[in-house]
Design an enzyme around this catalytic site. Structure first.
Site, mmCIF file in Angstrom:
data_model
loop_
_atom_site.group_PDB
_atom_site.id
_atom_site.type_symbol
_atom_site.label_atom_id
_atom_site.label_comp_id
_atom_site.label_asym_id
_atom_site.label_seq_id
_atom_site.Cartn_x
_atom_site.Cartn_y
_atom_site.Cartn_z
ATOM 1 N N LEU A 49 0.821 -1.221 0.000
ATOM 2 C CA LEU A 49 0.000 0.000 0.000
ATOM 3 C C LEU A 49 0.856 1.274 0.000
ATOM 4 O O LEU A 49 1.714 1.462 0.876
ATOM 5 C CB LEU A 49 -0.919 0.006 1.233
ATOM 6 N N ASP A 50 0.608 2.152 -0.962
ATOM 7 C CA ASP A 50 1.282 3.455 -1.044
ATOM 8 C C ASP A 50 2.801 3.311 -1.127
ATOM 9 O O ASP A 50 3.543 4.219 -0.744
ATOM 10 C CB ASP A 50 0.915 4.343 0.151
ATOM 11 N N ALA A 51 3.272 2.187 -1.606
ATOM 12 C CA ALA A 51 4.713 1.941 -1.640
ATOM 13 C C ALA A 51 5.225 1.631 -3.038
ATOM 14 O O ALA A 51 6.363 1.211 -3.214
ATOM 15 C CB ALA A 51 5.071 0.811 -0.682
#
Lengths: 284, 284, 284, 284
Positions: free
Chosen positions: D227-229
């Site tokens: 996530l969000d990476a």
């Protein structure tokens, strides 16, 4: 051995292939290549970093000669070839403001700049103490309307004696005349304390304050005969507001000026600048 | 009830105390205060947000009258008092570029702007489809050298009929003449596609490209008779390089223009702008 | 005589009027006022600059006493009153990186910072030459796991002997322990070489490079016991790209770090910072 | 005919010369070349724009086949070859926030984006009115814990039926699961409303406010399972201060989000992005 090659020539098909093929044939490896085509002017620009480390027979002189005859001549290139073991010589011109001088000298002292600084010239004595702090020779050459030509002769003599490659006007508050500029085309770097072309000439912070701008700037450019109109190397800006006085503009501007000037000096030293049509190509 | 009060007057001791004391005496609470003194011009500026919620007897009309006689008059203040339940009316002037219009209308539709938009005026038909998309009346008033005065009469008529408070030139490519400006002093917001005062006038991106700048900008300002020389409300910039064409400048500029114009419109709507000496105070 | 007054207290109606009225009654003129209300925390903050020049009988001591009893006590204010003739004393802590030290000292030498610098402390000998260049006493206090507590005692002794008001960690590569922090709450300014809270802790440029960010930053903050988590005073950023190596990140970062740290030091010196809830109010 | 070629392979000597030589031999002209070497990973990256206009016999299919066998295979290249007459298909996923959707659609309508938009998917009905304004099919696919897998099947079906090339999460407030991501590696563009890696996850503006940062940001990245990476395409920031509420952060952030997302979409459409090691190379 590392070399940096800067090229420009009329654009045509096949240049990249020819140049990279030539370097490879001479035992070199292209470790960086950046090119640009100005489609309006139909000019091709390229910067290459090459490594001849694996090639123990490499002679820079021979390479240059062969490159010029085999590649540069047929493509009608202007080209510059720099060997990274040669350390360029940079002189500094200052007046009374010390922030750009301090910034350059502290970077120099830290080994951040791959350069020699043979001397500092100033039309005032004020900053001699900084030259002393950093053990750099300091020449005080006063300038007045009457002696300007003689003073510039003296400056030229120093520049020539020390084989200076380029010099930096680090808030030098005199106009450099054509006599000097003609010897150093695209070799004199100035910092102007505005976001050019806005507020060229004297007292730009006062003019910016009067106009009520919300952003101020600084511009580093190569010096040409047209005042503050030479090819721009680097610019940056900072926000201001109604709450800032002219004094605040000047204080904020000092930080911009020193950072922008140092960036321009670094770009020049890294051979990342090319000039044409009074504009620059700045390679990444 | 919330009010926003804008004040300017010759600077002197005691103004803040008098104003805040008066508001308190009338049952109001100061929920925001920002002041500025222009020391050169000796002018005091202040913006206050006040809340009279606890005061059930509050009459805006009475408050205004008393404020004017008790405070504004003795201090020789110019002052404006806005009641936040009154929604201002903003007209839009456009030509052929759609990015600023789209940006303003999508913010409007989202409830981001506390405003009514009674109509859009354009000298071309091109953007009528956007007016239709957003259900805003669209008036096509063509302008030529010959009919300019009549066209402006027609514009003025619309502005007056709809009791427009201020209007926005959202890349409107005509010069608004004094006839209109004189009715809307500091009430016409323009977006200019350069970092003023650099590149005033026509084709600023072309001029910026020719000059070889490394940063482009956009400027929103109130319209005065002097072209592109009115009080600056907001500016912003973006970096460019030799690799960008004029077309790239224009594309990058579009994003700057719409953001800068929308910020200026918001500042105006929030009553955060004051004009004096052809400059602005922009409150935080 | 000029004073700067910093206030915070529970928010309520009438504070501004009371404070400005009091100052006026004592013969002072408010030349600057900025206030802020944190509505979540219900705290009122205010910074005033006042001028008692016209008041020849002004006694700072008397004013402070009266202000505390008449104003601060009833409003439950925390307040600080600074007289601008008192020059604060700032110590510098460094390790091996010189850019922040050079930047602060050259500003100091230029008269840009209204401060005394009684000494520089370092856990290494490397930067003694800069202290010598600028004629500032330099104390080499090596730090190891074993001697840390004794070393910090030595640091504290120096700080107390010289009555240091606050100190700056100018790329000091040791963690300052609670023993020292507890004596200097909100009086220790650090520069962290990332855009906090991203990349707290060691080697932030390496972490930023690995993550592939397009922007790097620097953060100056007050030191608290939680590592890199104190109240942020100032931040700034610079763009990077895939073409930048970690070495390039570090070089770009140096410019950010020195500018951001110097801005934070200036804000602190101008008494423009207030701390609450591990955050800062930074007055304009 | 114009083609864009993206290449990456293990670094070795002679790649540029081989590739440009091959193109020239096939009657093409290299009109743009940018290359990058990741020295840590020893990977060579290159982007070329080529023009085969002069070559009337040019067949894209033949060129691709020959390029793959003669050049890509021996150098172990991964390569992508795009013909500029093929218009890519981009789907949009939204929830309730409209600013990114409005921004993309108004650019699309203006011809700024060389793309087709076959449909918009949303888990809410709220933004159907915008789809209607712009005449784009709108599919409402509600998502709950219970139906998530079925809902994603429905999404996939639409994506496949319309032969969507890539899609954009324009403030889509659902986590896209591996089931979908695995079909669109580096083909899903998200906008996260913080300066990643700071404040990943939910409510980043609230977290930024709590931390007291002085700068907020937005990040556009390719979606991966973490996530969000995922690999960052573009980031930008805006300054904030203590005077801004969370609501102000959100309003400022909206402008960042829409600009950053649109820049990322443009970079993707111009084939200027390459992904490796969870990072991007973004060509100029």
């Amino acid at each position: 051995m590392k070399t940096t090659i800067l090229i420009n020539c009329p654009d045509q098909s096949g240049i990249i292939c020819s140049v990279t093929g030539f370097i490879q044939a001479k035992g070199g490896n292209v470790i960086y290549l950046d090119q640009h085509v100005d489609k309006q002017a139909n000019i091709f620009f390229m910067r290459l970093e090459t490594d001849f480390n694996g090639s123990d027979q490499f002679s820079a002189t021979t390479f240059k000669e062969e490159f010029l005859s085999s590649i540069a001549a047929p493509y009608k290139m202007e080209c510059e070839i720099y060997i990274d073991t040669v350390v360029p010589k940079m002189a500094l011109f200052v007046s009374k403001y010390n922030h750009c001088l301090y910034d350059i000298l502290s970077r120099y002292k830290s080994g951040e700049l791959h350069v020699e600084i043979p001397f500092i010239i100033s039309n005032h004595e004020d900053l001699r103490y900084i030259a002393n702090q950093f053990d750099i020779p300091f020449y005080h050459i006063p300038i007045s309307k009457e002696n300007k030509s003689a003073a510039e002769d003296e400056q030229l003599k120093l520049l020539k004696e020390h084989q200076v490659d380029f010099f930096v006007l680090a808030r030098y508050m005199q106009i450099v005349s054509e006599k000097i500029i003609s010897h150093y085309p695209n070799k004199i770097i100035n910092i102007h304390h505005s976001f050019l072309p806005a507020f060229a000439g004297a007292k730009p912070y006062h003019a910016a304050f009067k106009r009520g701008v919300k952003i101020i700037g600084a511009t580093s450019h190569y010096v040409t005969e047209a005042l503050d109109a030479g090819p721009i190397i680097e610019q940056d800006v900072a926000t201001v507001s109604h709450s800032h006085s002219i004094k605040d503009f000047i204080a904020k501007g000092r930080d911009l000026e020193k950072i922008v000037l140092s960036r321009a000096v670094k770009l020049h030293l890294q051979r990342k600048t090319m000039v044409y049509n009074n504009k620059t190509v700045i390679f990444a």
